[in-house]
Design a protein around this motif. Structure first.
Motif, short mmCIF file in Angstrom:
data_model
loop_
_atom_site.label_atom_id
_atom_site.label_comp_id
_atom_site.label_asym_id
_atom_site.label_seq_id
_atom_site.Cartn_x
_atom_site.Cartn_y
_atom_site.Cartn_z
N GLN A 57 0.84 -1.19 0.00
CA GLN A 57 0.00 0.00 0.00
C GLN A 57 0.87 1.24 0.00
O GLN A 57 1.88 1.29 0.69
CB GLN A 57 -0.90 0.01 1.23
CG GLN A 57 -1.94 -1.09 1.18
CD GLN A 57 -2.85 -1.06 2.36
OE1 GLN A 57 -2.44 -0.74 3.47
NE2 GLN A 57 -4.11 -1.40 2.14
N MET A 71 -4.55 15.02 -8.44
CA MET A 71 -4.75 13.65 -8.90
C MET A 71 -3.45 12.86 -8.84
O MET A 71 -2.36 13.40 -9.02
CB MET A 71 -5.24 13.63 -10.35
CG MET A 71 -6.58 14.29 -10.59
SD MET A 71 -7.95 13.39 -9.86
CE MET A 71 -7.96 11.87 -10.81
N SER A 73 -2.05 9.29 -10.68
CA SER A 73 -2.41 8.17 -11.54
C SER A 73 -1.20 7.30 -11.82
O SER A 73 -0.06 7.76 -11.87
CB SER A 73 -3.06 8.65 -12.84
OG SER A 73 -2.14 9.38 -13.58
N ILE A 79 -4.84 2.99 -12.42
CA ILE A 79 -5.19 3.60 -11.14
C ILE A 79 -5.20 5.11 -11.31
O ILE A 79 -4.27 5.69 -11.87
CB ILE A 79 -4.17 3.19 -10.04
CG1 ILE A 79 -4.33 1.72 -9.70
CG2 ILE A 79 -4.34 4.06 -8.79
CD1 ILE A 79 -3.29 1.18 -8.74
N SER A 80 -6.29 5.71 -10.88
CA SER A 80 -6.39 7.16 -10.90
C SER A 80 -7.23 7.57 -9.71
O SER A 80 -8.35 7.12 -9.54
CB SER A 80 -7.04 7.60 -12.21
OG SER A 80 -6.96 9.00 -12.32
N GLU A 81 -6.68 8.41 -8.88
CA GLU A 81 -7.32 8.69 -7.60
C GLU A 81 -7.22 10.17 -7.29
O GLU A 81 -6.22 10.81 -7.60
CB GLU A 81 -6.49 7.95 -6.57
CG GLU A 81 -7.03 7.04 -5.49
CD GLU A 81 -8.38 6.39 -5.56
OE1 GLU A 81 -9.31 6.93 -4.96
OE2 GLU A 81 -8.45 5.31 -6.15
N ARG A 82 -8.27 10.73 -6.70
CA ARG A 82 -8.24 12.11 -6.26
C ARG A 82 -7.62 12.16 -4.87
O ARG A 82 -7.94 11.34 -4.02
CB ARG A 82 -9.67 12.67 -6.21
CG ARG A 82 -9.77 14.06 -6.76
CD ARG A 82 -11.16 14.66 -6.53
NE ARG A 82 -10.98 15.89 -5.77
CZ ARG A 82 -11.34 16.03 -4.49
NH1 ARG A 82 -11.93 15.07 -3.86
NH2 ARG A 82 -11.10 17.16 -3.87
N LEU A 83 -6.76 13.12 -4.64
CA LEU A 83 -6.14 13.25 -3.32
C LEU A 83 -6.72 14.47 -2.60
O LEU A 83 -6.44 15.60 -2.99
CB LEU A 83 -4.62 13.41 -3.46
CG LEU A 83 -3.85 12.33 -4.23
CD1 LEU A 83 -2.37 12.71 -4.32
CD2 LEU A 83 -4.00 10.97 -3.57
N THR A 89 -4.45 9.33 1.49
CA THR A 89 -5.21 8.48 0.58
C THR A 89 -4.40 7.21 0.35
O THR A 89 -3.24 7.27 -0.02
CB THR A 89 -5.43 9.19 -0.77
OG1 THR A 89 -6.04 10.45 -0.52
CG2 THR A 89 -6.31 8.37 -1.70
N ILE A 91 -3.49 3.91 -1.61
CA ILE A 91 -3.56 3.24 -2.91
C ILE A 91 -3.03 1.82 -2.70
O ILE A 91 -1.89 1.65 -2.27
CB ILE A 91 -2.69 3.96 -3.95
CG1 ILE A 91 -3.05 5.44 -4.05
CG2 ILE A 91 -2.73 3.25 -5.30
CD1 ILE A 91 -3.96 5.85 -5.16
N SER A 92 -3.86 0.86 -3.01
CA SER A 92 -3.43 -0.53 -2.84
C SER A 92 -2.88 -1.07 -4.14
O SER A 92 -3.53 -0.98 -5.18
CB SER A 92 -4.60 -1.39 -2.37
OG SER A 92 -5.00 -0.96 -1.10
N CYS A 105 0.97 13.19 -11.39
CA CYS A 105 -0.27 13.97 -11.33
C CYS A 105 -0.81 14.10 -12.75
O CYS A 105 -0.16 13.67 -13.70
CB CYS A 105 -0.01 15.34 -10.72
SG CYS A 105 1.00 16.42 -11.75
#
Ligand SMILES: [Cu+2]
Length: 117
Positions: A57, A71, A73, A79-83, A89, A91-92, A105
């Motif tokens: 993680q 962001m 990614s 994988i794309s995630e909002r921080l 946050t 991310i696994s 980003c």
């Protein structure tokens, strides 16, 4: 003249040292999770290493209010995630085959990489 040469040698030594140090900043995640600070235009650390086929993680801690940092990614892993600002946050990562996986980003100003060995 000798003095100038010496200065040059010292400068070159410093540059080599700096690059060497810089490369050594990669961090291995032996197990569990690792926190990455998102601040001042860089991920800290920006280069992480994990063993192949082991789940890990990454905890992104965004401390930069600029939209640029919003962001994260990892294109190869979809994988794309909002921080959210000032939050962590997670991310696994699934077990991955060996290789290099870039993360960044949305504008690719923040850049990092995961080396899987
Ligand atoms: Cu950006």
């Amino acid at each position: 003249m000798l003095w100038i040469n010496l200065t040059g040698i010292v400068l070159i030594a410093l540059i080599i040292w700096w690059f060497w140090l810089y490369k050594e900043q990669s961090i291995r995640i032996a197990e569990g999770s690792l926190e990455i600070l998102v601040k001042d235009g860089i991920y800290q650390p920006s280069h992480i290493k994990i063993r192949a086929n082991e789940e890990r993680q990454i905890v992104f801690h965004r401390a930069d209010a600029t939209p640029c940092a919003e962001m994260i990614s990892i294109p190869e892993l979809d994988i794309s995630e909002r921080l959210p600002l000032n939050k962590k946050t997670v991310i696994s990562l699934p077990g991955l085959p060996a290789g290099e996986y870039a993360f960044h980003c949305q504008m690719q100003m923040y850049k990092g990489k995961i080396t899987v060995q």
